[in-house]
Design an enzyme around this catalytic site. Structure first.
Site, short mmCIF file in Angstrom:
data_model
loop_
_atom_site.label_atom_id
_atom_site.label_comp_id
_atom_site.label_asym_id
_atom_site.label_seq_id
_atom_site.Cartn_x
_atom_site.Cartn_y
_atom_site.Cartn_z
N HIS A 185 6.93 42.25 13.64
CA HIS A 185 7.31 41.73 12.31
C HIS A 185 6.06 41.24 11.56
O HIS A 185 5.89 40.05 11.30
CB HIS A 185 8.31 40.59 12.50
CG HIS A 185 9.11 40.22 11.30
ND1 HIS A 185 8.58 40.20 10.04
CD2 HIS A 185 10.40 39.86 11.17
CE1 HIS A 185 9.51 39.81 9.18
NE2 HIS A 185 10.64 39.61 9.85
N GLU A 290 6.46 46.52 8.90
CA GLU A 290 6.79 46.22 10.28
C GLU A 290 7.09 47.52 11.06
O GLU A 290 8.06 48.20 10.76
CB GLU A 290 8.00 45.30 10.32
CG GLU A 290 7.88 44.12 9.35
CD GLU A 290 9.20 43.41 9.12
OE1 GLU A 290 10.07 43.45 10.03
OE2 GLU A 290 9.38 42.83 8.04
#
Length: 315
Positions: A185, A290
């Site tokens: 992330h 991500e």
């Protein structure tokens, strides 16, 4: 008395500087610095990379100035690791008792050590001027009542002169098969979101999570962020993605065994609604690109191993 022939002096090779690794006094974080000045810092809570600086001191990751770093909740910023579920789990799935994005980002990991030669786990890497930090998490280190499968995770963070690599090895150490999802992330630091574009996804359809997970046709142009953005792209190839500012390349992202890319920016209202996001206009200084495997489940049979990773290059 002078000897007519003195033995020649033995040449001494200069000592080459090596990467330096330190652990904080409170044993909460590990920092690695290259002789050329690049630096990475990893919080043991979540094995979260919270800082990655270039040799000139420029920070490449966005970290909220309200991020909680005491291990009481996942970190807002850096590179949180999502495993074994992406997003809120469905109640009828084996991950149904887990928190959003799973347990990896809110568990304390073990620092396993460093290496500085065979540093990279991805192809075409420069191992000579790099350092790899390894972190581990296993079944015995989590609340197994919420996900009772045997596993061993090895998370590697490799710092080199122009790159940061993150890779994860998942080992099924039990007798039962299970499914998982995984995502890095990554919060990239930028100067101005209105001057930032992301290329490499022009021809790829996506799921728009701001529109009720609507399947959306390819945009046919580089991504510009002008409102809240939350998209999941599934790519047939692993070609690099590029992030540019004012038309000039800033980052290049390469994926290995990760078919999905999430692009996220909270924009104005969502940024205000998140208690740990700051400053309030911090959305202008970040974009999440991500790399992961989240659009479907990865099946891992008993005794098998899965590995994937990403490389982010500063350009």
């Amino acid at each position: 008395m002078e000897r007519p022939k003195k033995p020649a002096a033995i040449p001494v090779s200069p000592i080459q500087p090596t990467p330096q690794v330190s652990i904080s006094d409170d044993n909460s974080r590990v920092t690695a610095t290259l002789p050329t000045g690049q630096r990475v810092e990893v919080l043991l809570y979540g094995a979260t990379v919270i800082s990655w600086k270039s040799a000139n001191g420029r920070e490449n990751l966005f970290l909220s100035d309200k991020a909680i770093l005491d291990g009481s909740k996942p970190v807002r910023g850096g590179v949180p690791l999502v495993f074994p579920v992406f997003g809120p789990p469905k109640a009828d799935h084996p991950t149904g008792k887990l928190p959003q994005h799973g347990f990896a980002r809110n568990s304390r990991w073990e620092y396993l050590g460093k290496s500085s030669s065979e540093s990279s786990t991805l192809p075409n890497s420069k191992g000579d001027a790099s350092v790899k930090l390894d972190f581990g998490l296993s079944h015995s280190m989590i609340d197994s009542s919420k996900w009772d499968y045997s596993f061993n995770l090895t998370y590697s963070v490799t710092l080199s002169q122009d790159n940061l690599e993150t890779s994860l090895v998942v080992r099924n150490t039990g007798s039962s098969n299970y499914d998982f999802q995984v995502l890095f992330h990554t919060y990239l630091a930028i100067d101005d979101i209105t001057q930032t574009t992301i290329s490499g996804l022009e021809e790829v359809a996506f799921i728009d999570k701001t529109q009720g997970a609507k399947q959306t046709e390819p945009a046919k142009k580089a991504i510009s962020i002008t409102s809240e953005t939350d998209r999941v792209y599934t790519l047939a190839s692993e070609k690099p993605l590029a992030v540019a500012e004012q038309g000039k390349p800033r980052y290049e992202i390469t994926r290995d065994m990760l078919s999905d890319v999430v692009v996220w920016n909270p924009w104005v209202e969502k940024a205000k609604s998140m208690a740990d996001f700051g400053p309030e206009d911090g959305y202008k200084k970040m974009v999440c690109v991500e790399a992961g495997s989240v659009s479907a489940w990865n099946a891992l049979e008993a005794g098998d191993t899965w590995e994937g990773g990403q490389r982010i290059k500063t350009v």
